[in-house]
Design an enzyme around this catalytic site. Sequence first.
Site, short mmCIF file in Angstrom:
data_model
loop_
_atom_site.label_atom_id
_atom_site.label_comp_id
_atom_site.label_asym_id
_atom_site.label_seq_id
_atom_site.Cartn_x
_atom_site.Cartn_y
_atom_site.Cartn_z
N ASP A 69 -15.09 10.29 8.27
CA ASP A 69 -14.04 9.30 8.01
C ASP A 69 -12.69 9.97 8.21
O ASP A 69 -12.59 11.19 8.20
CB ASP A 69 -14.17 8.74 6.58
CG ASP A 69 -13.53 7.36 6.45
OD1 ASP A 69 -14.27 6.36 6.54
OD2 ASP A 69 -12.30 7.27 6.28
N ARG A 127 0.83 -1.21 0.00
CA ARG A 127 0.00 0.00 0.00
C ARG A 127 0.87 1.26 0.00
O ARG A 127 0.59 2.21 -0.72
CB ARG A 127 -0.94 -0.01 1.21
CG ARG A 127 -2.04 -1.05 1.05
CD ARG A 127 -2.98 -1.04 2.22
NE ARG A 127 -4.12 -1.94 2.00
CZ ARG A 127 -5.18 -1.99 2.77
NH1 ARG A 127 -5.28 -1.19 3.81
NH2 ARG A 127 -6.16 -2.81 2.51
#
Length: 284
Positions: free
Chosen positions: A154, A42
Amino acid sequence: MDHPLINPKPMTDKMFLRFSRFIQDELGIKMPEVKKLMLQSRILKRLRKLGINSFEEYHDYVFSPQGLKDELGLMIDVVTTKKTDFFREPKHFNYLVETALPRILGFRTNPYKVQMVVWSAGCSTGEEPYTLAMVLSEFARTQKKFDFKVIGTDISGDALRKARMGIYDSEKAEPIPQVYKKRYLLKSKDKSRRLVRVTPQLRYVVDFRIHNLMEKRFNIRISPDIIFFRNVMIYFSRETQEQVLCNLCRRLKPNGLIFTGHSETLTGLAVPLVSLAPTVYRKK
Ligand SMILES: C[S@@+](CC[C@H](N)C(=O)[O-])C[C@H]1O[C@@H](n2cnc3c(N)ncnc32)[C@H](O)[C@@H]1O
């Protein structure tokens, strides 16, 4: 622009420890040794974007004063798991309309229109808060005294940007019942792009904000009646789950409800919640 030829040496254990400690301490997300390869792949996406050829150099950049300003948010975007769907775990939405809303409205003594606030905590790209907005809008059509607001929060700025746009591949919209699709989605005029967009009316009732659930302070004054906190704490340690849930409970109105994901259990956690139905809890 991407730099596909960037091919750094594997992340060392020392580097993994530094990144994983930050992710655990600041975002609450567990990052055990078994996740090393996942984390490496990632973060490699960011190295390729920036043309940086070592994890050490990237580490020094991301935690430099400039990096904290320009890069940290982008690193958070790549390390978070954002899988979500419209009408995910659909029983929750039936429970909401058939049981929870009539119950909460029953507690209300005020005969005037009162706005109910529903918070989707860890809302990813918006499918959950928009599902809530569709279901609540339908409820409001039959209950004239009912009004509502949905808040989606978020930690990922990228997820929130997508959420605010409200544009999705049409396959993503498949779980949405046909009648809701007609009322709340617009099809792209360009037929070669199979896209749908949430209607402006629905976007208007959902407010998206960036918020780290690890922070006690929340810059939204209103207290929610209901919190959807689903498929987020599964990534947290038990200690963090307890801490975040207690914090959410402090925000919640008396008798307010928390919905958790179907694979998330509160068993053994010291939290002020009583179970009402599987994965549905009421504040004590
Ligand atoms: C798997 S998605 C779940 C989305 C949605 N609630 C659902 O059930 O479909 C988890 C989301 O939690 C967010 N998240 C993870 N840690 C967080 C934190 N500390 N604060 C806020 N959001 C966080 C991630 O960015 C991600 O978008």
